[in-house]
Scaffold this motif. Structure first.
Motif, PDB file in Angstrom:
ATOM      1  N   GLY A  68       0.871  -1.140   0.019  1.00  0.00           N
ATOM      2  CA  GLY A  68      -0.136   0.005  -0.117  1.00  0.00           C
ATOM      3  C   GLY A  68       0.770   1.254   0.028  1.00  0.00           C
ATOM      4  N   ASP A  69       1.982   1.224   0.638  1.00  0.00           N
ATOM      5  CA  ASP A  69       2.750   2.400   0.517  1.00  0.00           C
ATOM      6  C   ASP A  69       3.139   2.716  -0.734  1.00  0.00           C
ATOM      7  N   ILE A  70       3.621   1.847  -1.677  1.00  0.00           N
ATOM      8  CA  ILE A  70       3.630   2.113  -3.338  1.00  0.00           C
ATOM      9  C   ILE A  70       2.695   2.591  -3.841  1.00  0.00           C
ATOM     10  N   LYS A  71       1.300   1.989  -3.657  1.00  0.00           N
ATOM     11  CA  LYS A  71       0.333   2.465  -4.398  1.00  0.00           C
ATOM     12  C   LYS A  71       0.021   3.923  -3.879  1.00  0.00           C
ATOM     13  N   LEU A  72       0.143   4.316  -2.596  1.00  0.00           N
ATOM     14  CA  LEU A  72      -0.302   5.533  -2.427  1.00  0.00           C
ATOM     15  C   LEU A  72       0.748   6.692  -2.778  1.00  0.00           C
ATOM     16  N   THR A  73       2.016   6.313  -3.030  1.00  0.00           N
ATOM     17  CA  THR A  73       2.973   7.063  -3.569  1.00  0.00           C
ATOM     18  C   THR A  73       2.925   7.327  -5.007  1.00  0.00           C
ATOM     19  N   GLN A  74       2.422   6.110  -5.692  1.00  0.00           N
ATOM     20  CA  GLN A  74       2.032   6.372  -7.131  1.00  0.00           C
ATOM     21  C   GLN A  74       1.118   7.021  -7.437  1.00  0.00           C
ATOM     22  N   LEU A  75      -0.066   7.127  -6.640  1.00  0.00           N
ATOM     23  CA  LEU A  75      -1.161   7.948  -6.639  1.00  0.00           C
ATOM     24  C   LEU A  75      -0.846   9.259  -6.605  1.00  0.00           C
ATOM     25  N   ALA A  76      -0.137   9.859  -5.554  1.00  0.00           N
ATOM     26  CA  ALA A  76       0.325  11.153  -5.274  1.00  0.00           C
ATOM     27  C   ALA A  76       1.216  11.665  -6.526  1.00  0.00           C
ATOM     28  N   GLY A  86      -9.006   4.321 -14.753  1.00  0.00           N
ATOM     29  CA  GLY A  86      -8.028   3.371 -14.586  1.00  0.00           C
ATOM     30  C   GLY A  86      -8.335   2.254 -13.674  1.00  0.00           C
ATOM     31  N   ASP A  87      -7.201   1.326 -13.742  1.00  0.00           N
ATOM     32  CA  ASP A  87      -7.438   0.269 -12.933  1.00  0.00           C
ATOM     33  C   ASP A  87      -6.476   0.572 -11.571  1.00  0.00           C
ATOM     34  N   PHE A  88      -7.373   1.017 -10.496  1.00  0.00           N
ATOM     35  CA  PHE A  88      -6.611   1.249  -9.424  1.00  0.00           C
ATOM     36  C   PHE A  88      -5.933   0.171  -8.458  1.00  0.00           C
ATOM     37  N   ASN A  89      -6.364  -1.139  -8.772  1.00  0.00           N
ATOM     38  CA  ASN A  89      -6.153  -2.204  -7.852  1.00  0.00           C
ATOM     39  C   ASN A  89      -6.541  -1.863  -6.371  1.00  0.00           C
ATOM     40  N   SER A  90      -7.806  -1.418  -6.120  1.00  0.00           N
ATOM     41  CA  SER A  90      -8.000  -0.876  -4.874  1.00  0.00           C
ATOM     42  C   SER A  90      -9.761  -1.148  -4.765  1.00  0.00           C
ATOM     43  N   VAL A  91     -10.275  -1.471  -3.763  1.00  0.00           N
ATOM     44  CA  VAL A  91     -11.735  -1.759  -3.662  1.00  0.00           C
ATOM     45  C   VAL A  91     -12.403  -0.588  -3.215  1.00  0.00           C
ATOM     46  N   PRO A  92     -13.689  -0.397  -3.569  1.00  0.00           N
ATOM     47  CA  PRO A  92     -14.477   0.799  -2.829  1.00  0.00           C
ATOM     48  C   PRO A  92     -14.413   0.505  -1.288  1.00  0.00           C
ATOM     49  N   GLY A  93     -14.465   1.846  -0.718  1.00  0.00           N
ATOM     50  CA  GLY A  93     -14.310   1.982   0.756  1.00  0.00           C
ATOM     51  C   GLY A  93     -13.168   1.649   1.271  1.00  0.00           C
ATOM     52  N   SER A  94     -12.117   1.366   0.422  1.00  0.00           N
ATOM     53  CA  SER A  94     -10.783   1.486   1.088  1.00  0.00           C
ATOM     54  C   SER A  94      -9.998   2.672   1.124  1.00  0.00           C
ATOM     55  N   PRO A  95      -9.175   2.511   2.146  1.00  0.00           N
ATOM     56  CA  PRO A  95      -8.386   3.826   2.585  1.00  0.00           C
ATOM     57  C   PRO A  95      -8.017   4.670   1.119  1.00  0.00           C
ATOM     58  N   LEU A  96      -7.271   3.997   0.426  1.00  0.00           N
ATOM     59  CA  LEU A  96      -6.799   4.485  -0.958  1.00  0.00           C
ATOM     60  C   LEU A  96      -8.026   5.052  -1.792  1.00  0.00           C
ATOM     61  N   LEU A 156      -1.830   2.833   9.941  1.00  0.00           N
ATOM     62  CA  LEU A 156      -2.457   2.175   9.085  1.00  0.00           C
ATOM     63  C   LEU A 156      -1.430   0.914   8.428  1.00  0.00           C
ATOM     64  N   ALA A 157      -1.924  -0.181   8.613  1.00  0.00           N
ATOM     65  CA  ALA A 157      -1.208  -1.298   7.998  1.00  0.00           C
ATOM     66  C   ALA A 157      -1.049  -1.247   6.569  1.00  0.00           C
ATOM     67  N   ILE A 158       0.157  -1.421   5.939  1.00  0.00           N
ATOM     68  CA  ILE A 158       0.511  -1.448   4.528  1.00  0.00           C
ATOM     69  C   ILE A 158      -0.592  -2.412   3.667  1.00  0.00           C
ATOM     70  N   GLY A 159      -0.858  -3.460   4.159  1.00  0.00           N
ATOM     71  CA  GLY A 159      -1.702  -4.512   3.668  1.00  0.00           C
ATOM     72  C   GLY A 159      -3.298  -4.010   3.594  1.00  0.00           C
ATOM     73  N   LYS A 160      -3.593  -3.085   4.293  1.00  0.00           N
ATOM     74  CA  LYS A 160      -5.003  -2.682   4.337  1.00  0.00           C
ATOM     75  C   LYS A 160      -5.165  -1.487   3.522  1.00  0.00           C
ATOM     76  N   VAL A 161      -4.185  -0.864   2.841  1.00  0.00           N
ATOM     77  CA  VAL A 161      -4.518   0.331   2.095  1.00  0.00           C
ATOM     78  C   VAL A 161      -5.550   0.085   1.088  1.00  0.00           C
ATOM     79  N   SER A 162      -5.352  -0.931  -0.090  1.00  0.00           N
ATOM     80  CA  SER A 162      -6.117  -1.319  -0.907  1.00  0.00           C
ATOM     81  C   SER A 162      -7.334  -1.749  -0.804  1.00  0.00           C
ATOM     82  N   GLY A 163      -7.506  -2.464   0.311  1.00  0.00           N
ATOM     83  CA  GLY A 163      -8.550  -3.313   0.544  1.00  0.00           C
ATOM     84  C   GLY A 163      -8.770  -4.735  -0.236  1.00  0.00           C
ATOM     85  N   GLN A 164      -7.935  -5.161  -0.868  1.00  0.00           N
ATOM     86  CA  GLN A 164      -7.897  -6.080  -1.716  1.00  0.00           C
ATOM     87  C   GLN A 164      -7.968  -7.635  -1.093  1.00  0.00           C
TER      88      GLN A 164
END
Length: 567
Positions: free
Chosen positions: A336-344, A368-378, A392-400
């Motif tokens: 999730g740390d990489i996902k948030l940085t890419q998004l930023a 796009g394909d954000f590889n994150s589910v609705p309601g997730s922190p991202l 926030l745990a890294i594995g919970k950022v995308s909610g996958q």
């Protein structure tokens, strides 16, 4: 003698069944029955031996009710027209397990052990509105769609928007009307499934028949979908570079599109493309975004984004512009740390491209394909514009993953300062320039502070766990069907069926589909007129998931119509 190689009991069957089949011409066969036969592992309850089955049958074809003992057939009511549509036939009962059959775990989870739906479920389907997605049976009855397909319907948010291109005959030329009072256009987001990624992840497509997975079969289907939906702007993900150069680009150009493409920076040969109708837009600028940074260990992945600034044609304002962004974020659920940085990084580029002279933003659409589910922190960060990620745990950022394996906590800050992007997701150089323009007096006050105070302020900024952006975005889709609360699905394969694809947009003041407060700081905005409805997981498994015979990606295309609103 023609069937002398068949077992004796099948020859007996031939007298009672195959001969009558041919004699009464129920189906028209182009070749002898024995030329295209293979044996099923399961038999109908009325037969004590295997039955011949076409080598090219559809796994979802259901046998007509008269397929039973010959005497039963003689006494049944049948119509020839219903059974002359295909030269292939399928006899086993629905419990047959074949290479194209739905995975048993999916069947049990979706339909119960007996595979039947409850009366309540049937009632829910029959009571859905016209704009909602229908079951296969309803679509075949109401719209005459062919077997193996599900008709997707338009959901309208404005009565005047029923001029959607998919439902109208597009003979009118907007250029002949001069300066238009309104500017309506459609945008599609579609992950078309790179062939290279398909082959590298073949375990996701065990439910598919092999011939449906070849690019030579898939590309004509994908192109036909694009033709039928006829969007003014296409945002495509997983566009394989060699296929893009060889046929995708030229095919889309022949349909009137101009194409911009950004390939991934690593060894995987796919990327993102944005294609727009030259009859509707002209290109102001094209801005690729690379998420890989060799000097920052965190950013060691090769995902990319693409940001275009387009000028609408035939619009009263000559300086009107729309910013279109497209991306495919990292898949790995535990990063999730990489996902948030890419998004930023993507948001910073969008803020730079869409910025106007008066400090506002032009209308923005992010696909796009954000590889994150609705309601997730991202997801919430994109829609709400803020995220406090402390603890926030890294594995919970995308909610996958419902139960993430990695429990490592996000560091504060997530990315290093040398990335050049602030916690407000803008380039720090731009932020400094904006601060300088705000007035020299504030700078003098900051300079007059004691040194220890300055150090405290700087330290607190560095240790802030709050991310922000100021793009005020809404989602085209609501992610759940309002009548049932069942989740919408944008991707469906052997492992999962979830929503990971989105179209976000900056909403105008009078957009009833937008979230509250989404209309500030924009030069006008966009009004959502309609969208192509999504489907449920259960809907998709009725046509054997994705890809299937008619849908050649493991994602559904998302499509929305907007109206450009001036401030």
């Amino acid at each position: 003698g023609r069937h002398s190689m068949l077992p004796r009991h099948v020859q007996r069957l031939g007298r009672d069944w195959i001969t009558h089949w041919n004699g009464f011409q129920i189906l028209t066969l182009n070749s002898p029955v024995s030329s295209c036969m293979r044996w099923a592992a399961h038999y109908p309850p009325w037969a004590s031996f295997p039955l011949p089955i076409s080598a090219d049958f559809s796994a979802n074809w259901r046998s007509p009710p008269f397929f039973g003992p010959w005497r039963q057939f003689q006494n049944s009511n049948w119509h020839l027209d219903n059974y002359t549509q295909s030269c292939c036939f399928h006899l086993p009962n629905p419990s047959m397990k074949s290479e194209g059959e739905e995975p048993l775990t999916k069947k049990r989870r979706l339909s119960g052990q007996d595979g039947t739906s409850t009366p309540e479920q049937e009632t829910n389907f029959s009571n859905q509105k016209e704009v909602s997605c229908l079951s296969v049976a309803q679509n075949e009855e109401k719209h005459g769609s062919k077997k193996g397909t599900i008709k997707r319907h338009w959901e309208y948010f404005c009565q005047q928007s029923k001029t959607m291109k998919i439902a109208k005959n597009k003979e009118s030329d907007q250029s002949s009307t001069g300066c238009e009072a309104t500017f309506d256009f459609t945008v599609m987001s579609y992950n078309i499934l790179s062939q290279n990624l398909l082959e590298d992840n073949s375990h996701l497509y065990k439910h598919c028949r092999q011939r449906l997975l070849f690019w030579a079969y898939r590309f004509p289907n994908i192109l036909q979908e694009i033709k039928e939906l006829d969007a003014d702007v296409l945002c495509l993900q997983e566009v394989q570079e060699d296929h893009y150069r060889a046929e995708i680009k030229s095919s889309l150009e022949s349909l009137g599109y101009h194409c911009e493409y950004k390939m991934r920076t690593g060894r995987k040969p796919d990327g993102c493309a944005i294609c727009f109708k030259t009859s509707k837009f002209s290109l102001i600028s094209s801005n690729p975004v690379e998420f890989f940074r060799h000097d920052i260990p965190l950013l060691d992945r090769d995902n990319v984004g693409l940001v275009l600034l387009l000028q609408p044609r035939f619009h009263c304002r000559t300086n009107a512009a729309i910013c279109i962004a497209n991306t495919h974020l990292l898949y790995n659920p535990r990063r999730g740390d990489i996902k948030l940085t890419q998004l930023a990084m993507l948001l910073a580029e969008i803020a730079s491209v869409a910025s106007q002279k008066d400090g506002s933003f032009c209308p923005i659409i992010i696909c796009g394909d954000f590889n994150s589910v609705p309601g997730s922190p991202l997801y919430r960060f994109i829609k709400e514009g803020k995220l406090n990620y402390e603890g926030l745990a890294i594995g919970k950022v995308s909610g996958q993953e419902q139960f993430p394996r990695g429990q490592r906590i996000l560091s504060i800050p997530i990315w290093p300062k040398k990335l050049g992007i602030s916690q407000n997701c803008v380039y720090e150089l731009k932020q400094r320039q904006k601060g300088e323009n705000a007035g020299e007096e504030l700078e003098k006050l900051e300079a007059a502070k004691p040194d220890n105070t300055q150090e405290i302020v700087i330290a607190s900024e560095k240790l802030s766990s709050k991310l922000r952006h100021h793009l005020k975005l809404s989602s085209v889709y609501s992610h759940y069907f309002p009548e049932t609360g069942v989740p919408e699905v944008t991707t469906c394969h052997s492992r999962s069926a979830v929503t990971v694809d989105y179209i976000f947009y900056s909403a105008a003041n009078d957009d009833t589909a937008a979230q509250p407060g989404a209309e500030d700081s924009f030069c006008g905005g966009l009004k959502l007129l309609g969208r192509l409805a999504l489907l449920t997981e259960k809907d998709l498994w009725t046509i054997n998931g994705l890809p299937n015979e008619n849908n050649s990606s493991d994602h559904l295309p998302l499509l929305a119509e907007f109206r450009l609103i001036e401030r």
